[in-house]
Design a protein around this motif. Structure first.
Motif, short mmCIF file in Angstrom:
data_model
loop_
_atom_site.label_atom_id
_atom_site.label_comp_id
_atom_site.label_asym_id
_atom_site.label_seq_id
_atom_site.Cartn_x
_atom_site.Cartn_y
_atom_site.Cartn_z
N TYR A 19 -14.09 2.36 -17.50
CA TYR A 19 -12.65 2.41 -17.29
C TYR A 19 -12.03 3.08 -18.51
O TYR A 19 -12.22 2.60 -19.64
CB TYR A 19 -12.06 1.02 -17.08
CG TYR A 19 -12.67 0.27 -15.91
CD1 TYR A 19 -12.15 0.42 -14.62
CD2 TYR A 19 -13.75 -0.59 -16.09
CE1 TYR A 19 -12.70 -0.26 -13.55
CE2 TYR A 19 -14.32 -1.26 -15.02
CZ TYR A 19 -13.79 -1.10 -13.75
OH TYR A 19 -14.35 -1.77 -12.70
N LEU A 58 -8.50 5.07 -20.22
CA LEU A 58 -7.07 5.34 -20.17
C LEU A 58 -6.69 6.16 -21.39
O LEU A 58 -7.03 5.81 -22.51
CB LEU A 58 -6.27 4.03 -20.16
CG LEU A 58 -4.74 4.16 -20.30
CD1 LEU A 58 -4.16 4.89 -19.09
CD2 LEU A 58 -4.11 2.77 -20.47
N GLY A 59 -6.02 7.30 -21.17
CA GLY A 59 -5.56 8.11 -22.29
C GLY A 59 -6.06 9.54 -22.20
O GLY A 59 -6.42 10.04 -21.12
N TRP A 104 -4.25 13.87 -19.74
CA TRP A 104 -4.03 12.44 -19.96
C TRP A 104 -4.07 11.74 -18.60
O TRP A 104 -3.43 12.19 -17.65
CB TRP A 104 -2.69 12.18 -20.63
CG TRP A 104 -2.66 12.59 -22.07
CD1 TRP A 104 -2.70 13.85 -22.56
CD2 TRP A 104 -2.58 11.72 -23.20
NE1 TRP A 104 -2.66 13.84 -23.93
CE2 TRP A 104 -2.57 12.54 -24.36
CE3 TRP A 104 -2.49 10.34 -23.35
CZ2 TRP A 104 -2.50 12.02 -25.64
CZ3 TRP A 104 -2.41 9.81 -24.63
CH2 TRP A 104 -2.42 10.64 -25.76
N VAL A 107 -5.97 8.21 -16.05
CA VAL A 107 -6.77 6.99 -15.84
C VAL A 107 -7.99 7.38 -15.03
O VAL A 107 -7.87 8.04 -13.99
CB VAL A 107 -5.96 5.93 -15.09
CG1 VAL A 107 -6.81 4.68 -14.86
CG2 VAL A 107 -4.69 5.57 -15.85
N THR A 108 -9.18 6.99 -15.49
CA THR A 108 -10.43 7.33 -14.80
C THR A 108 -11.32 6.11 -14.71
O THR A 108 -11.42 5.33 -15.67
CB THR A 108 -11.18 8.46 -15.55
OG1 THR A 108 -10.37 9.63 -15.60
CG2 THR A 108 -12.49 8.78 -14.85
N THR A 109 -11.96 5.95 -13.57
CA THR A 109 -12.97 4.91 -13.42
C THR A 109 -14.23 5.51 -12.79
O THR A 109 -14.14 6.39 -11.93
CB THR A 109 -12.47 3.73 -12.56
OG1 THR A 109 -13.52 2.75 -12.46
CG2 THR A 109 -12.09 4.20 -11.18
N SER A 138 -10.10 9.79 -10.67
CA SER A 138 -9.28 10.08 -11.84
C SER A 138 -7.93 10.60 -11.40
O SER A 138 -7.81 11.36 -10.44
CB SER A 138 -9.98 11.12 -12.73
OG SER A 138 -9.21 11.42 -13.88
N GLY A 165 -3.99 11.80 -13.32
CA GLY A 165 -3.25 11.96 -14.56
C GLY A 165 -2.41 13.21 -14.55
O GLY A 165 -2.01 13.71 -13.48
#
Length: 448
Positions: free
Chosen positions: A9, A11-12, A27, A29-31, A145, A147
């Motif tokens: 996980y 973030l950024g 920039w 969020v990826t999981t 993902s 962003g």
């Protein structure tokens, strides 16, 4: 950021899992969710490399890019200043480092204009063309993902300006022991499809990898492909294709330390043949390679050590760069301690021949920071060439945790006789893994 064997996980600021050539800061969020396999161990500061976390084995990468002819390009691992490979850019304007193993997840390239090691390099994050390994049969991975790109050039705001939303989803699965397939959807200014194909037949020395993005409204097909064939342990054939060019290489090792090579690409319709030689002992080592193309352009590289004496020399039809150095601090000092160096560089571009002879003293401290940087580095010398003559001096230090200080002054260079003075104050703080580590730069996409 949280990374484990089964899920990640993030973030950024981070790399995208799809290939993107716009160079903007992403920039989001990826999981990543994994089933049936464990990704490679992450070394260094825990940087996030999506392609590495989607595979079961350490990948080998091709690092490539474009630079002005005559530029000396050095490849470094992590944030060390020790070059693990270097190349002098020829008239094609393309540099490429093949078969780079992913061990710490982070590489940088140093671009020295006009091939001058004494000059101030442009430092860039390495651009990877990744050929991932296959997944075990039945294993799978899902990545999602979302962003936005951050643009700095078009705004005066310190935080930049965020563009429209972008992102994607992709799924990869080991279909059989020989075949891994992947597919996905990407939205990057427009919708695009992603397809992946990895094939390695049993009992046959062949590897095939293809990753393709469908055309967008203003983009063509983006295909990254590789075919590797090893008929014997001493003979290798490689075919590669990406957005820059299509290439082939042949490597035939005739005996220990000596090999014949051939390579070509369609970007400048070139074909080169040559040799590679390596010999090493306790007090002596030499690595040399040379090629010649259809236009009789000779390109060569030599890296040799004899006791405390070291010679670096390479060149092509555009430029040459060389340095002879002698260590004054004993044979066990490697690159640290005091040394004297004599350098000679030439450049022949736009019907203008330039040269520069430099003589100087260098000191690198034996003590290093946690990331491998020298606490102190000094250079002092005198240069004489086509543009004139004058002194040069530089100093850099990482003594204060979290702050790098670099100063450089030179009165003449390979291309100009105008004096220049430069000061850089670079803060470096690693905030990943939930800790604050001043001076730790062992992570990807460092922001200062």
């Amino acid at each position: 950021m949280s990374q484990s064997e089964s899920a990640d996980y993030v973030l950024g600021s981070q790399p995208t899992f799809w290939r993107s050539s716009d160079g903007q800061d992403y920039w989001g969020v990826t999981t990543i969710q994994r089933w049936g396999f464990t990704p490679p161990i992450s070394f260094g500061g825990g940087g996030f490399v999506p392609s590495q976390r989607l595979q079961a084995n350490l990948a080998r990468r091709t690092i490539s890019g474009e630079a002005e002819p005559g530029t000396l390009v050095q490849l470094t691992e992590g944030f060390s200043d020790f070059a693990i490979a270097e190349i002098l850019v020829d008239s094609s304007g393309v540099y490429r480092f093949d078969n780079i193993p992913v061990q710490r997840g982070s590489y940088r390239v140093f671009l020295y204009p006009n091939g001058q090691l004494t000059g101030e390099p442009e430092i860039q994050n390495a651009t990877f063309s990744t050929i991932p390994g296959q997944l075990p049969v039945g294993a799978s991975a899902l990545i999602v993902s979302g962003g936005s790109r951050r643009e700095l050039a078009r705004t005066s705001n310190f935080s930049g300006e965020f563009a429209e939303l972008q992102g994607g989803i992709a799924y990869r699965r080991g279909v059989t022991e020989e075949l891994t397939l992947g597919m996905g959807l990407i939205y990057d200014e427009n919708g695009r499809g992603l397809g992946e194909f990895f094939y390695q037949p049993s009992n046959f020395p062949l590897e095939v990898s293809v990753s393709a993005l469908t055309p967008g409204s203003d983009r063509d097909w983006d295909i990254d492909a590789a075919l590797n064939f090893y008929p014997t342990s001493n003979l290798r054939f490689n075919l590669n294709s990406d957005r820059l060019s299509q290439r082939f290489t042949i490597d035939w090792q005739l005996f220990n330390g000596f090999a014949l090579t051939s390579r070509g690409n369609n970007r400048d319709r070139s074909l080169e043949t040559g040799f590679r030689f390596f010999k090493s002992s306790r007090d002596f080592s030499i690595f040399a390679n040379a090629t010649i193309d259809l236009n009789r352009n000779l390109r060569w590289s030599l890296n040799s050590r004899w006791g405390n004496l070291r010679l670096l020399y390479q060149g092509n039809e555009i430029a040459t760069t060389s340095e002879l150095s002698y260590g004054l601090s004993g044979r066990n000092s490697l690159l640290a301690g005091h040394s004297l160096f004599l350098g000679y560089d030439t450049r022949n571009l736009d019907n203008l021949n330039s040269n520069l002879l430099s003589l100087g003293w260098r000191y690198r401290s034996f003590s290093r920071a946690a990331d491998g940087e020298y606490f102190w580095t000094f250079n002092l010398g005198y240069a004489l060439g086509f543009q004139g003559s004058g002194m040069f001096a530089s100093v850099s230090t990482t003594v204060v945790p979290g702050i790098d200080l670099r100063l450089r002054y030179q009165q003449v260079s390979l291309t100009t006789n105008s004096p220049t003075f430069r000061i850089e104050l670079v803060p470096s703080v690693n905030l990943q893994s939930g800790r604050i580590n001043p001076g730790d730069r062992r992570f990807d996409d460092f922001r200062n």
